[in-house]
Design a protein around this motif. Sequence first.
Motif, mmCIF file in Angstrom:
data_model
loop_
_atom_site.group_PDB
_atom_site.id
_atom_site.type_symbol
_atom_site.label_atom_id
_atom_site.label_comp_id
_atom_site.label_asym_id
_atom_site.label_seq_id
_atom_site.Cartn_x
_atom_site.Cartn_y
_atom_site.Cartn_z
ATOM 1 N N TYR A 195 0.261 -0.878 0.093
ATOM 2 C CA TYR A 195 -0.293 0.159 0.405
ATOM 3 C C TYR A 195 0.824 1.258 -0.061
ATOM 4 O O TYR A 195 1.936 1.143 0.531
ATOM 5 C CB TYR A 195 -1.003 0.083 1.053
ATOM 6 C CG TYR A 195 -1.545 1.179 1.617
ATOM 7 C CD1 TYR A 195 -2.352 1.741 1.344
ATOM 8 C CD2 TYR A 195 -1.626 2.318 2.759
ATOM 9 C CE1 TYR A 195 -3.318 2.533 0.219
ATOM 10 C CE2 TYR A 195 -2.239 3.149 2.502
ATOM 11 C CZ TYR A 195 -2.891 3.896 1.608
ATOM 12 O OH TYR A 195 -3.835 4.622 1.774
ATOM 13 N N VAL A 196 1.157 1.927 -1.369
ATOM 14 C CA VAL A 196 1.443 3.618 -0.590
ATOM 15 C C VAL A 196 0.186 4.442 -0.105
ATOM 16 O O VAL A 196 -0.797 3.839 -0.870
ATOM 17 C CB VAL A 196 1.992 3.688 -2.347
ATOM 18 C CG1 VAL A 196 2.355 4.628 -2.325
ATOM 19 C CG2 VAL A 196 3.059 2.955 -2.999
ATOM 20 N N GLN A 197 0.480 5.875 0.492
ATOM 21 C CA GLN A 197 -0.212 6.685 0.781
ATOM 22 C C GLN A 197 -0.249 7.187 -0.525
ATOM 23 O O GLN A 197 0.019 8.211 -1.596
ATOM 24 C CB GLN A 197 0.325 7.556 1.880
ATOM 25 C CG GLN A 197 -0.694 8.864 1.884
ATOM 26 C CD GLN A 197 0.295 9.115 3.307
ATOM 27 O OE1 GLN A 197 1.280 9.372 3.412
ATOM 28 N NE2 GLN A 197 -0.240 9.739 4.082
ATOM 29 N N GLY A 198 -2.280 6.912 -0.136
ATOM 30 C CA GLY A 198 -3.085 7.902 -2.099
ATOM 31 C C GLY A 198 -3.697 7.181 -2.368
ATOM 32 O O GLY A 198 -4.758 7.539 -3.206
ATOM 33 N N MET A 199 -3.241 5.998 -2.548
ATOM 34 C CA MET A 199 -3.946 4.607 -3.280
ATOM 35 C C MET A 199 -5.439 5.182 -2.774
ATOM 36 O O MET A 199 -6.537 5.020 -3.100
ATOM 37 C CB MET A 199 -3.483 3.124 -2.331
ATOM 38 C CG MET A 199 -2.526 3.033 -3.849
ATOM 39 S SD MET A 199 -2.156 1.762 -3.604
ATOM 40 C CE MET A 199 -0.522 1.319 -4.976
ATOM 41 N N ASN A 200 -6.301 5.429 -2.018
ATOM 42 C CA ASN A 200 -7.550 5.753 -1.445
ATOM 43 C C ASN A 200 -7.908 6.705 -1.873
ATOM 44 O O ASN A 200 -8.995 6.877 -3.027
ATOM 45 C CB ASN A 200 -6.768 6.174 -0.091
ATOM 46 C CG ASN A 200 -6.768 7.000 0.693
ATOM 47 O OD1 ASN A 200 -5.514 7.187 -0.014
ATOM 48 N ND2 ASN A 200 -6.962 8.457 1.111
ATOM 49 N N GLU A 201 -7.125 7.891 -2.823
ATOM 50 C CA GLU A 201 -7.634 9.294 -3.373
ATOM 51 C C GLU A 201 -7.670 8.507 -4.343
ATOM 52 O O GLU A 201 -9.141 8.640 -5.668
ATOM 53 C CB GLU A 201 -7.162 9.923 -3.459
ATOM 54 C CG GLU A 201 -6.518 10.643 -1.749
ATOM 55 C CD GLU A 201 -7.106 10.999 -1.642
ATOM 56 O OE1 GLU A 201 -8.768 11.489 -2.049
ATOM 57 O OE2 GLU A 201 -7.539 12.196 -0.415
ATOM 58 N N ILE A 202 -7.113 7.200 -5.451
ATOM 59 C CA ILE A 202 -7.399 7.087 -6.967
ATOM 60 C C ILE A 202 -8.633 5.873 -6.647
ATOM 61 O O ILE A 202 -9.431 5.648 -7.384
ATOM 62 C CB ILE A 202 -6.257 6.135 -6.938
ATOM 63 C CG1 ILE A 202 -5.336 7.126 -7.563
ATOM 64 C CG2 ILE A 202 -7.131 5.634 -8.617
ATOM 65 C CD1 ILE A 202 -3.836 6.569 -7.523
ATOM 66 N N LEU A 203 -8.777 4.989 -5.583
ATOM 67 C CA LEU A 203 -9.798 4.351 -5.337
ATOM 68 C C LEU A 203 -11.480 5.096 -4.908
ATOM 69 O O LEU A 203 -12.334 4.305 -5.701
ATOM 70 C CB LEU A 203 -9.533 3.055 -4.091
ATOM 71 C CG LEU A 203 -10.915 1.819 -3.521
ATOM 72 C CD1 LEU A 203 -10.715 1.308 -4.868
ATOM 73 C CD2 LEU A 203 -10.416 1.643 -2.482
ATOM 74 N N ALA A 204 -11.373 6.297 -4.243
ATOM 75 C CA ALA A 204 -13.061 6.767 -4.106
ATOM 76 C C ALA A 204 -13.159 6.759 -5.427
ATOM 77 O O ALA A 204 -14.631 6.792 -5.141
ATOM 78 C CB ALA A 204 -12.174 8.038 -3.543
#
Length: 367
Positions: A195-204
């Motif tokens: 997991y790399v920080q910021g992947m949550n923003e791409i998934l959202a």
Amino acid sequence: MASSPRSPPPAPTPEFEISRQSRLFAALSKKVIDLDELRMLAAQGVPDAAGVRATVWKLLLGYLPNDRSLWEQELAKKRAQYAAFKDEFLRNPVEISRQVQTEGHHNVNEEHVDNGFLHRSEVTREEHPLSLGKTSAWNQFFECSEIMEQIDRDVKRTHPDMHFFCGDSSFAKSNQESLKNVLLIFAKLNAGIRYVQGMNEILAPLFFVFRSDPDDKNAKFAEADSFFCFVELLSGFRDNFCQKLDNSAVGIRGTLAKLSQLVATYDGELQHHLEVTTEVNPQFYAFRWITLLLTQEFNFADIIHIWDTLLSDPDGPQETLLRICCAMLILVRKRLLAGDFTSNLKLLQNYPPTNISHLLYVANKLQ
């Protein structure tokens, strides 16, 4: 040197929107969907009122086959596969130990009364919480705890202004859990990146679109569908997240160099002023633009519109993304040419509100 940005196209009329919507419906109703036609229509933006963006994105990302007769079968297979991933990767060691205990009960004497705990004699070395074995469920659990904590922190910060993602409602909490599940399973299946920080923003954006599908039968599987589309989308940007490749031609520095070259091609004066005169290099502002697919630069509705265009590129979104980044610079060129290091960096790290249709129009002219 490129000329100043061309005048924006006239705003679409309601009649044009209706026509575009009807053409999109017609394209999606074909037994075998023409992906070239769909890409052309989607690149202009999928009308919100059509209620088909979830289906369009799944087709553009290759999650749905273009043969409609295969949809039900393919979705059932992928959703069952994701359920198996959840069962394998998201259970904690206590649940695994209890399953081992339950499965071994056929060979246990009646005097071993099940009280929810493993008897000391039944706990194997690999099942013990202090085991350091690589196959130990506990050891794997502790190894993942740091990633789980990072994912949890990032998910809680995802679009805090949107009730869909944040707040005390059961709906928001359920959506957060889905994001965390997808990211953790991805991390466990992709040991090279994790997991790399910021992947949550791409998934959202993916999860939002799929969870908002007017078809409830699909909306309830938004988590599974998002996982596979997230994997597909990230496959085109995988090298940007691999630290070992950062300085290579395929890593993030190579991508930033492509952007610099693109700007030099269309506006040499601007590129020289930015990188030579004021020493504002692309890594100071475009690193975030590229790695997070512009999700931090615009409001959420505009991000969705931009992604309609990004996902429509038959060669993958990266080339379109670089053209949009170049267009972003061209649209504020006057301010950049008049600015110094401090003012230019501030401007590009806090990109001003802009007309997204015009931005995409200018980006399209850079082909």
